[in-house]
Enzyme design. Structure first.
Site, PDB file in Angstrom:
ATOM      1  CE  LYS A 147      -4.301   1.607   2.048  1.00  0.00           C
ATOM      2  NZ  LYS A 147      -4.982   1.901   0.774  1.00  0.00           N
TER       3      LYS A 147
HETATM    4  N1  PMP Z   1      -7.598  -1.975  -2.997  1.00  0.00           N
HETATM    5  C1  PMP Z   1      -7.006  -0.769  -2.978  1.00  0.00           C
HETATM    6  C2  PMP Z   1      -6.175  -0.367  -4.141  1.00  0.00           C
HETATM    7  C3  PMP Z   1      -7.192   0.094  -1.885  1.00  0.00           C
HETATM    8  O1  PMP Z   1      -6.627   1.296  -1.870  1.00  0.00           O
HETATM    9  C4  PMP Z   1      -8.017  -0.323  -0.820  1.00  0.00           C
HETATM   10  C5  PMP Z   1      -8.270   0.601   0.342  1.00  0.00           C
HETATM   11  N2  PMP Z   1      -7.267   0.496   1.304  1.00  0.00           N
HETATM   12  C6  PMP Z   1      -8.601  -1.597  -0.876  1.00  0.00           C
HETATM   13  C7  PMP Z   1      -8.361  -2.398  -1.980  1.00  0.00           C
HETATM   14  C8  PMP Z   1      -9.446  -2.112   0.246  1.00  0.00           C
HETATM   15  O2  PMP Z   1      -8.621  -2.473   1.333  1.00  0.00           O
HETATM   16  P1  PMP Z   1      -9.081  -2.326   2.842  1.00  0.00           P
HETATM   17  O3  PMP Z   1     -10.347  -3.079   2.996  1.00  0.00           O
HETATM   18  O4  PMP Z   1      -7.967  -2.916   3.616  1.00  0.00           O
HETATM   19  O5  PMP Z   1      -9.278  -0.882   3.100  1.00  0.00           O
END
Ligand code: PMP
Length: 290
Positions: A147
């Site tokens: 991320k």
């Molecule tokens: N994919 C991407 C590219 C994201 O930025 C996010 C948001 N964090 C998610 C999926 C969903 O992840 P999460 O449920 O951990 O927020």
């Protein structure tokens, strides 16, 4: 907000113009929600931040426990009861070249604010999405499991969606399988062997391993549904009975059409509605912080 160990008014919290997070998108982050002052899956988010940091060789000058505590302090200091946290770790200020090892100290900061990713009415009616022509980053170029602060890949897909009159886009991976949306994971309901089964892409499809996704998989299994992680094609999306997205900011949101093709009868299906209710109940019942 909290920055490098101190709580400060947002106007006094600054990041250097020489910070490689600003110059190169060199850093990692988390988006986290809190409800009633409790931080949903805080430990898991901080663990993912450390995994992302490790993947880019960024040594954070804190322990996970210290960042969890700092996050709680930031939430407590703000007047909000429900909101959204942005936990950011940049490479820090350095020279103008790329070399990250010339940045002596990462900059770590925590914002507690609010967010509304999609209009509230769409949780009842469903979101329209398009298939993006922007391919999701090849995992061997920049793993979508990191991320990172480099979100240009997703931003280009978001621009395309908005240009085409919708708010969200499905991104496909280099083999043409579904990866994820610009900030959400993808789920489908399809029939298999006479049963309604939930489908979401596997880790190898090249998406962020969503924390909301994993929560929803657990809620679905507890409700007695099978969840299968396998590669999904555009055909699977076009012919799904139900389609929804998950993410920290999005929570659980139904999709009503993709590329103008209507999903089911065009209104959120029963399993999607059940899982939205189960997610809301999980929050109402106490917000797990682990
Ligand atoms: N994919 C991407 C590219 C994201 O930025 C996010 C948001 N964090 C998610 C999926 C969903 O992840 P999460 O449920 O951990 O927020």
């Amino acid at each position: 907000m909290w920055i490098d160990g101190d709580l400060k008014p947002a106007a006094e919290a600054t990041v250097s113009v020489f910070d490689h997070g600003v110059l190169y998108g060199d850093g990692v982050f988390e988006g986290i929600r809190f409800y009633g002052g409790r931080v949903l899956k805080l430990r898991t988010h901080v663990a993912r931040l450390f995994e992302s940091a490790r993947a880019i060789r960024l040594a954070l000058p804190y322990t996970p426990e210290q960042l969890e505590e700092a996050t709680r302090r930031t939430v407590a200091k703000n007047a909000l009861s429900d909101g959204y946290i942005r936990l950011v770790a940049t490479r820090g200020a350095g020279t103008l070249g790329l070399n990250p090892f010339q940045c002596p100290r990462p900059c770590v900061y925590i914002i507690a604010a609010s967010i509304q990713l999609y209009p509230a009415s769409l949780y009842e009616t469903g979101l329209e999405v398009v298939s993006s022509s922007v391919m999701r980053n090849h995992p061997q170029a920049l793993s979508p499991r990191i991320k990172s602060l480099n979100y240009l890949n997703n931003i280009l897909a978001k621009i395309e969606a908005i240009d085409r009159g919708v708010l969200e886009a499905v991104m496909y991976n280099p083999t043409g399988h579904v990866a994820e949306c610009t900030g959400d994971n993808v789920f489908l309901v399809r029939e298999r062997d006479g049963e309604r089964v939930l489908f979401t892409p596997p880790l190898s499809a090249g998406a962020l391993e969503g924390i909301t996704m994993n929560l929803v998989i657990r809620l679905a299994q507890e409700a007695g549904f099978a969840v299968v992680r396998e590669n999904l094609t555009r055909h699977d999306l076009y012919t799904a009975e139900e389609f929804f997205l998950t993410g920290t900011a999005a929570e659980v949101i139904p999709v009503k059409s993709i590329d103008g093709r209507v999903i089911g009868d065009g209104s959120p299906g029963p399993i999607t509605r059940k899982l939205i209710a189960a997610f809301r109940k999980l929050i109402a019942d106490g917000v797990p912080e682990d």
